[in-house]
Design an enzyme around this catalytic site. Structure first.
Site, PDB file in Angstrom:
ATOM      1  CB  SER A   5      42.337  36.516  33.649  1.00  0.00           C
ATOM      2  OG  SER A   5      42.871  36.163  34.893  1.00  0.00           O
ATOM      3  CG  HIS A   6      43.300  39.562  37.073  1.00  0.00           C
ATOM      4  ND1 HIS A   6      44.041  38.567  36.467  1.00  0.00           N
ATOM      5  CD2 HIS A   6      44.125  40.632  37.179  1.00  0.00           C
ATOM      6  CE1 HIS A   6      45.261  39.023  36.240  1.00  0.00           C
ATOM      7  NE2 HIS A   6      45.342  40.265  36.653  1.00  0.00           N
ATOM      8  CG  ASP A  50      43.197  31.317  36.958  1.00  0.00           C
ATOM      9  OD1 ASP A  50      42.948  32.401  37.521  1.00  0.00           O
ATOM     10  OD2 ASP A  50      43.755  31.246  35.839  1.00  0.00           O
ATOM     11  NE  ARG A  51      44.568  36.289  39.693  1.00  0.00           N
ATOM     12  CZ  ARG A  51      44.870  37.543  40.005  1.00  0.00           C
ATOM     13  NH1 ARG A  51      46.010  37.827  40.586  1.00  0.00           N
ATOM     14  NH2 ARG A  51      44.028  38.528  39.752  1.00  0.00           N
ATOM     15  NE  ARG A  86      45.950  39.420  29.497  1.00  0.00           N
ATOM     16  CZ  ARG A  86      46.934  39.892  30.246  1.00  0.00           C
ATOM     17  NH1 ARG A  86      46.982  41.177  30.557  1.00  0.00           N
ATOM     18  NH2 ARG A  86      47.894  39.085  30.653  1.00  0.00           N
ATOM     19  CE  LYS A 101      44.294  32.978  32.313  1.00  0.00           C
ATOM     20  NZ  LYS A 101      43.956  32.853  33.757  1.00  0.00           N
ATOM     21  CG  ASP A 146      40.353  32.968  34.769  1.00  0.00           C
ATOM     22  OD1 ASP A 146      40.753  33.595  35.770  1.00  0.00           O
ATOM     23  OD2 ASP A 146      41.117  32.331  34.020  1.00  0.00           O
ATOM     24  CG  HIS A 170      47.813  31.848  39.575  1.00  0.00           C
ATOM     25  ND1 HIS A 170      46.844  31.410  38.697  1.00  0.00           N
ATOM     26  CD2 HIS A 170      48.110  33.113  39.201  1.00  0.00           C
ATOM     27  CE1 HIS A 170      46.567  32.373  37.832  1.00  0.00           C
ATOM     28  NE2 HIS A 170      47.326  33.414  38.116  1.00  0.00           N
ATOM     29  CG  ASP A 227      40.914  35.039  38.980  1.00  0.00           C
ATOM     30  OD1 ASP A 227      40.285  33.968  39.122  1.00  0.00           O
ATOM     31  OD2 ASP A 227      41.849  35.181  38.181  1.00  0.00           O
TER      32      ASP A 227
END
Length: 471
Positions: A108-109, A248-249, A20, A118, A246, A331, A244
């Site tokens: 992501s966030h 996944d949360r 990242r 990822k 992407d 998650h 979030d």
């Protein structure tokens, strides 16, 4: 195999769980191309040849994805390109299409100027030493060489249908639900999903926009749930869900606008899973409430406390054959009835299913949970080259006392008041602190113990917990 000109990544990019950086500063298209070559090489050397690639809705993601794909193909790996969508859709593609590996371009966030990658290879997350190995391959120019193909696939409808299939029961009383996509990558999927689910659905910010014009897409920060709470109240909804950047949360609020954090959601999921998997292992990270571990034990499950980090949790799930796991960060991982990865949209549908089958509203579930007072996950600035040493200093000082210490990830200390935690963040130059007690007086005593430890190691503040909050 051949050696060629190497590529050195900015050291800050090679994180514990992903790669990242800040676009235009530490992350460029050349980095994406080199990562593609290194990742394709890793896949080839582990016996694979097919790589699925997806991207989120950030403004920089299309160009980074193109450069990444070109790099992967130079190693002889074939690429299956799924286009824009949430990270779990990429994971779904890996399992559904039986590819050898997958890589998602996503920030992501993180703030809009960030982006990253990822990765999944041979059925497991790529993290830790494997990410450092990618850096070594790139720097030494130790790349495999070939000419891989490229196929485009529209997997979105198949993914949505799999989510819909989870609600495979009669819904006598359809619910009213608010869905806050936060302008993140889940928007298109949620729009299609809610069109097929029973009930009344109100969508917020489902247009995918990498500038995130309405609020930051991080449901673990309560300030980002203001719009969701207001919409739940306005529509008299049964509950609301947020994602979030992407997808996944997950973040959830009940009909009264009360937030259910990751460990509280895991209590609900665990109660459901343990009916079908008696004695099953339920894994949660060290930041989770003691009330969760106690409740899992009461329900007959095997409560396991483990290190924070989605890659670490997924690896532990495989080792323990756990049907479900979760983190405070939202998650939630389902191996029972699903594939074992974190998917916030699936988690939302699964929650809908549990509420229908139990006949209890989310408000009732929330009211029945044990009461504890605690701080939020508090991040305290500490340089990367200092944070791990500081935790070791705390550990050494506690070794000379009668403190009950769990050292699985940092130090988590139990006292008669409750517990407190200090750990080094794997993603930021920060120390993470959290405390939980039975009452406010006990919480203040625990906060005092944490403050004293931090001050003994040279951090200066009268109140490290000034932000307040918690649940």
């Amino acid at each position: 195999m051949t050696a060629s000109d190497g590529h050195k990544f900015d050291p800050s990019m090679l994180r514990e769980y992903d790669v990242r950086g800040v676009v235009g500063k530490t992350l460029h298209e050349e980095d994406a191309h080199a990562l593609g070559r290194a990742f394709g090489t890793m896949v080839r050397r582990s016996g694979g040849t097919r790589v699925a690639v997806g991207r989120d809705g950030r403004l920089s993601s299309p160009d980074l994805a193109d450069a990444l794909i070109k790099g992967i193909r130079t190693t002889g790996c074939d690429v299956l390109r799924i286009g824009r969508g949430p990270t779990p859709m990429l994971y779904f593609t890996v399992y559904n299409q039986k590819t050898d590996a997958g890589i998602m371009v996503t920030g992501s966030h993180n703030p809009p100027d960030y982006n990253g990658f990822k990765m999944l290879n041979a059925g497991k997350s790529v993290f830790g030493a494997a990410i450092q190995e990618l850096g070594r391959i790139a720097e030494q120019g130790d790349f495999e060489v070939g000419a891989g193909g490229l196929d485009d696939i529209d997997i979105e409808d198949r993914y949505v249908d799999r989510l819909v299939d989870e609600l495979d029961i009669d819904v006598a009383k359809p619910m009213t639900i608010v869905w806050d996509c936060g302008n993140g990558a889940s928007g298109d999927v949620v729009r299609k999903l809610t069109a097929k689910l029973p009930g009344t659905h109100h969508l917020l910010f489902d247009d995918i926009d990498g500038t995130f014009p309405n609020h930051h897409p991080d449901p673990t920060v309560e300030a980002n749930l203001v719009d969701l709470k207001a919409a739940v109240a306005k529509h008299n909804a049964d509950w609301g869900v947020a994602f979030d950047g992407d997808g996944d949360r997950i973040g959830v609020v009940d009909g009264q606008g009360r937030v259910l954090w990751g460990d509280q959601l895991l209590q609900i999921y665990a109660a459901d899973v343990l009916e079908r998997v008696p004695g099953g292992a339920i894994i949660a990270d060290v930041k989770a409430s003691q009330t969760l571990f106690d409740e899992v034990t009461r329900l007959g499950g095997n409560a396991i406390m483990w290190k924070t980090g989605h890659s670490l949790i997924k690896t532990k799930m495989i080792e323990e054959k756990a049907p479900i796991a979760g983190e405070m960060s939202g998650h939630i991982f389902f191996a029972e009835r699903y594939y074992g990865y974190d998917d916030a949209t699936y988690a939302a549908v699964r929650l809908y299913r549990i509420l229908v089958q139990s006949g209890k509203s989310l408000d009732v579930w929330r009211d029945a949970m044990p009461v504890a007072v605690n701080t939020p996950e508090t991040r305290i600035e500490c340089p990367d080259d200092r944070k791990f040493a500081l935790i070791e200093e705390v550990r050494d000082r506690l070794a000379g006392t009668d403190a009950e210490v769990n050292g699985i990830d940092g130090v988590r200390v139990r006292t008669e008041d409750g517990w407190w935690l200090l750990r080094a963040s794997n993603t930021q130059p920060a120390i993470v602190a959290r405390c939980e007690a039975a009452d406010d007086a006990g919480l203040e005593r625990l906060k005092g113990q944490v403050t004293a430890q931090l001050q003994k190691s040279g951090l200066e503040s009268a109140d490290f917990f000034a932000a307040g909050g918690g649940h």
